[in-house]
Design an enzyme around this catalytic site. Structure first.
Site, PDB file in Angstrom:
ATOM      1  N   GLU A 142     -10.530 -55.673  23.071  1.00 38.48           N
ATOM      2  CA  GLU A 142     -11.037 -56.665  22.126  1.00 38.48           C
ATOM      3  C   GLU A 142     -10.364 -56.458  20.767  1.00 38.48           C
ATOM      4  O   GLU A 142     -10.827 -55.610  19.972  1.00 38.48           O
ATOM      5  CB  GLU A 142     -12.549 -56.502  21.948  1.00 38.48           C
ATOM      6  CG  GLU A 142     -13.340 -56.700  23.219  1.00 38.48           C
ATOM      7  CD  GLU A 142     -14.761 -57.165  22.921  1.00 38.48           C
ATOM      8  OE1 GLU A 142     -15.127 -58.238  23.382  1.00 38.48           O
ATOM      9  OE2 GLU A 142     -15.483 -56.456  22.192  1.00 38.48           O
ATOM     10  N   GLY A 162     -15.121 -63.224  17.115  1.00 42.93           N
ATOM     11  CA  GLY A 162     -15.919 -64.148  16.309  1.00 42.93           C
ATOM     12  C   GLY A 162     -15.114 -64.969  15.311  1.00 42.93           C
ATOM     13  O   GLY A 162     -15.690 -65.603  14.426  1.00 42.93           O
ATOM     14  N   ASN A 189     -21.900 -60.909  26.047  1.00 46.41           N
ATOM     15  CA  ASN A 189     -22.446 -59.971  25.059  1.00 46.41           C
ATOM     16  C   ASN A 189     -23.236 -60.811  24.058  1.00 46.41           C
ATOM     17  O   ASN A 189     -22.652 -61.433  23.182  1.00 46.41           O
ATOM     18  CB  ASN A 189     -21.286 -59.229  24.387  1.00 46.41           C
ATOM     19  CG  ASN A 189     -21.743 -58.362  23.227  1.00 46.41           C
ATOM     20  OD1 ASN A 189     -22.948 -58.136  23.046  1.00 46.41           O
ATOM     21  ND2 ASN A 189     -20.795 -57.874  22.438  1.00 46.41           N
ATOM     22  N   TRP A 190     -24.532 -60.816  24.229  1.00 45.72           N
ATOM     23  CA  TRP A 190     -25.374 -61.696  23.393  1.00 45.72           C
ATOM     24  C   TRP A 190     -25.554 -61.170  21.975  1.00 45.72           C
ATOM     25  O   TRP A 190     -26.092 -61.878  21.120  1.00 45.72           O
ATOM     26  CB  TRP A 190     -26.753 -61.887  24.047  1.00 45.72           C
ATOM     27  CG  TRP A 190     -26.737 -62.641  25.339  1.00 45.72           C
ATOM     28  CD1 TRP A 190     -25.640 -63.117  26.002  1.00 45.72           C
ATOM     29  CD2 TRP A 190     -27.866 -63.039  26.120  1.00 45.72           C
ATOM     30  NE1 TRP A 190     -26.020 -63.770  27.160  1.00 45.72           N
ATOM     31  CE2 TRP A 190     -27.393 -63.735  27.254  1.00 45.72           C
ATOM     32  CE3 TRP A 190     -29.247 -62.857  25.983  1.00 45.72           C
ATOM     33  CZ2 TRP A 190     -28.238 -64.258  28.230  1.00 45.72           C
ATOM     34  CZ3 TRP A 190     -30.097 -63.374  26.960  1.00 45.72           C
ATOM     35  CH2 TRP A 190     -29.594 -64.073  28.060  1.00 45.72           C
ATOM     36  N   LYS A 191     -25.165 -59.936  21.764  1.00 46.78           N
ATOM     37  CA  LYS A 191     -25.329 -59.302  20.433  1.00 46.78           C
ATOM     38  C   LYS A 191     -26.792 -59.440  19.967  1.00 46.78           C
ATOM     39  O   LYS A 191     -27.688 -59.423  20.808  1.00 46.78           O
ATOM     40  CB  LYS A 191     -24.325 -59.910  19.446  1.00 46.78           C
ATOM     41  CG  LYS A 191     -22.897 -59.888  20.005  1.00 46.78           C
ATOM     42  CD  LYS A 191     -21.822 -60.175  19.005  1.00 46.78           C
ATOM     43  CE  LYS A 191     -20.467 -60.113  19.700  1.00 46.78           C
ATOM     44  NZ  LYS A 191     -19.349 -60.270  18.795  1.00 46.78           N
ATOM     45  N   HIS A 225     -18.367 -50.867  21.152  1.00 45.33           N
ATOM     46  CA  HIS A 225     -17.999 -52.183  20.622  1.00 45.33           C
ATOM     47  C   HIS A 225     -17.573 -52.011  19.165  1.00 45.33           C
ATOM     48  O   HIS A 225     -18.147 -51.191  18.446  1.00 45.33           O
ATOM     49  CB  HIS A 225     -19.182 -53.151  20.736  1.00 45.33           C
ATOM     50  CG  HIS A 225     -18.786 -54.559  20.421  1.00 45.33           C
ATOM     51  ND1 HIS A 225     -18.659 -55.001  19.129  1.00 45.33           N
ATOM     52  CD2 HIS A 225     -18.446 -55.598  21.224  1.00 45.33           C
ATOM     53  CE1 HIS A 225     -18.255 -56.274  19.155  1.00 45.33           C
ATOM     54  NE2 HIS A 225     -18.125 -56.657  20.410  1.00 45.33           N
ATOM     55  N   SER A 264     -13.132 -64.194  20.998  1.00 45.93           N
ATOM     56  CA  SER A 264     -12.981 -65.654  20.915  1.00 45.93           C
ATOM     57  C   SER A 264     -12.546 -66.298  22.228  1.00 45.93           C
ATOM     58  O   SER A 264     -11.801 -67.281  22.214  1.00 45.93           O
ATOM     59  CB  SER A 264     -12.022 -66.035  19.782  1.00 45.93           C
ATOM     60  OG  SER A 264     -12.577 -65.652  18.535  1.00 45.93           O
ATOM     61  N   GLY A 319     -18.691 -63.184  23.547  1.00 41.87           N
ATOM     62  CA  GLY A 319     -19.775 -63.151  22.567  1.00 41.87           C
ATOM     63  C   GLY A 319     -20.350 -64.540  22.374  1.00 41.87           C
ATOM     64  O   GLY A 319     -21.168 -65.032  23.151  1.00 41.87           O
ATOM     65  N   GLU A 342     -18.224 -53.628  16.634  1.00 40.58           N
ATOM     66  CA  GLU A 342     -19.322 -53.786  15.665  1.00 40.58           C
ATOM     67  C   GLU A 342     -20.160 -52.510  15.574  1.00 40.58           C
ATOM     68  O   GLU A 342     -20.687 -52.181  14.516  1.00 40.58           O
ATOM     69  CB  GLU A 342     -20.177 -55.011  16.048  1.00 40.58           C
ATOM     70  CG  GLU A 342     -19.439 -56.302  15.727  1.00 40.58           C
ATOM     71  CD  GLU A 342     -19.782 -57.478  16.610  1.00 40.58           C
ATOM     72  OE1 GLU A 342     -20.807 -57.439  17.320  1.00 40.58           O
ATOM     73  OE2 GLU A 342     -19.007 -58.454  16.605  1.00 40.58           O
TER      74      GLU A 342
HETATM   75  P1  PGA Z   1     -16.684 -63.393  20.522  1.00 43.22           P
HETATM   76  O1  PGA Z   1     -17.192 -61.880  20.697  1.00 43.22           O
HETATM   77  O2  PGA Z   1     -16.481 -63.948  21.908  1.00 43.22           O
HETATM   78  O3  PGA Z   1     -17.792 -64.088  19.769  1.00 43.22           O
HETATM   79  O4  PGA Z   1     -15.407 -63.339  19.764  1.00 43.22           O
HETATM   80  C1  PGA Z   1     -16.676 -61.058  21.698  1.00 43.22           C
HETATM   81  C2  PGA Z   1     -17.272 -59.684  21.594  1.00 43.22           C
HETATM   82  O5  PGA Z   1     -17.512 -59.219  20.468  1.00 43.22           O
HETATM   83  O6  PGA Z   1     -17.536 -59.027  22.612  1.00 43.22           O
END
Ligand code: PGA
Length: 250
Positions: A166, A172, A9-11, A96, A212, A233, A98
């Site tokens: 998640e 993150g 997931n490159w966001k 997600h 993470s 991510g 976010e």
């Molecule tokens: P992260 O993000 O690996 O940077 O914790 C995972 C995600 O939000 O899908």
């Protein structure tokens, strides 16, 4: 054991140049040997075409990070599931945390997006997870159950669905739940799916862990029962790290 899915997931990261470079690095690794998993990358919408071209005929799948629930229309700034399909996607992340927090998406809107994804022939990756406060209050399984009830689409025969557990506090932050905690939630999700869809169908649904996941903890997390892959991510932005995670699949 079902084949694992390692999804990046490159966001909101990357450019045409950096994303092409990343895919080229992954392709170079793939030429040397295929990992024991399927690979998926989910770039920002404006990079889908660039990434698709970079992927070429290599076995890396392409996904979107979100879609609108409508097929088309007056929805400034949104993309539909059909547009993602047309751009070469096989999957789309929905719900997600976010998106849930930045855009106020609730379970009903996540469900509508997941349903739209299925309608367009995409496999939705529906994200679920508790906040730190909810975990501290020992409400994790109740939160997950409510999200399952509220966010999951009606699944037709042959339609693909992926779930991603998640924990919001692990995204993150560099913090991850213990293997026991991951096993508890994934086991709970699997048995809930079994009750709703029957055991055979439940077994076909990949349940990813996200939050993470890094090269140094991937093997541990991916060895937990009922963990069918990872949604990654930060570590998916470096080909070396993403590849190391893929290679950690048992
Ligand atoms: P992260 O993000 O690996 O940077 O914790 C995972 C995600 O939000 O899908």
């Amino acid at each position: 054991m079902k084949r694992k899915l390692i999804a990046g997931n490159w966001k909101m990261n990357g450019s045409r140049a950096s994303s092409t470079e990343l895919i080229q690095a992954l392709r170079a690794e793939l030429r040397a040997g295929f990992p024991n998993c399927d690979l998926l990358v989910c770039p920002p919408a404006c990079l889908l075409e660039t990434v698709r071209d970079a992927i070429g005929d290599s076995p890396i799948a392409l996904g979107g990070q979100d879609c609108h629930s409508a097929v088309s229309g007056a929805h400034t700034g949104d993309v539909s599931a059909a547009m993602l399909k047309d751009a070469g996607c096989s999957h789309v992340i929905v719900g997600h945390s976010e998106r849930r927090s930045d855009h106020g998406e609730d379970d009903a809107s996540v469900r509508a997006k997941a349903q739209a994804a299925l309608g367009a022939g995409l496999a939705p990756i529906v994200c679920l997870g508790e906040t730190a406060e909810q975990r501290d209050a020992k409400a994790t399984l109740k939160v997950i159950e409510d999200q399952l009830v509220g966010s999951l689409p009606d699944l037709g025969v042959g339609e693909g669905l992926v779930l991603a557990y998640e924990p919001v506090w692990a995204i993150g932050t560099g913090r991850t739940p213990s293997q026991e905690d991951v096993a508890e939630v994934h086991g709970f999700i699997r048995s809930w799916l079994g009750q709703e869809l029957g055991d055979w169908r439940a077994e076909t649904i990949q349940v990813l862990y996200g939050g993470s996941m890094k090269p140094d903890n991937a093997a541990t997390l991916l060895s937990v029962e009922n963990v069918d892959g990872g949604l990654i991510g930060g570590a998916s932005l470096k080909a070396e790290d993403f590849w190391a995670i893929a290679q950690s699949c048992p």
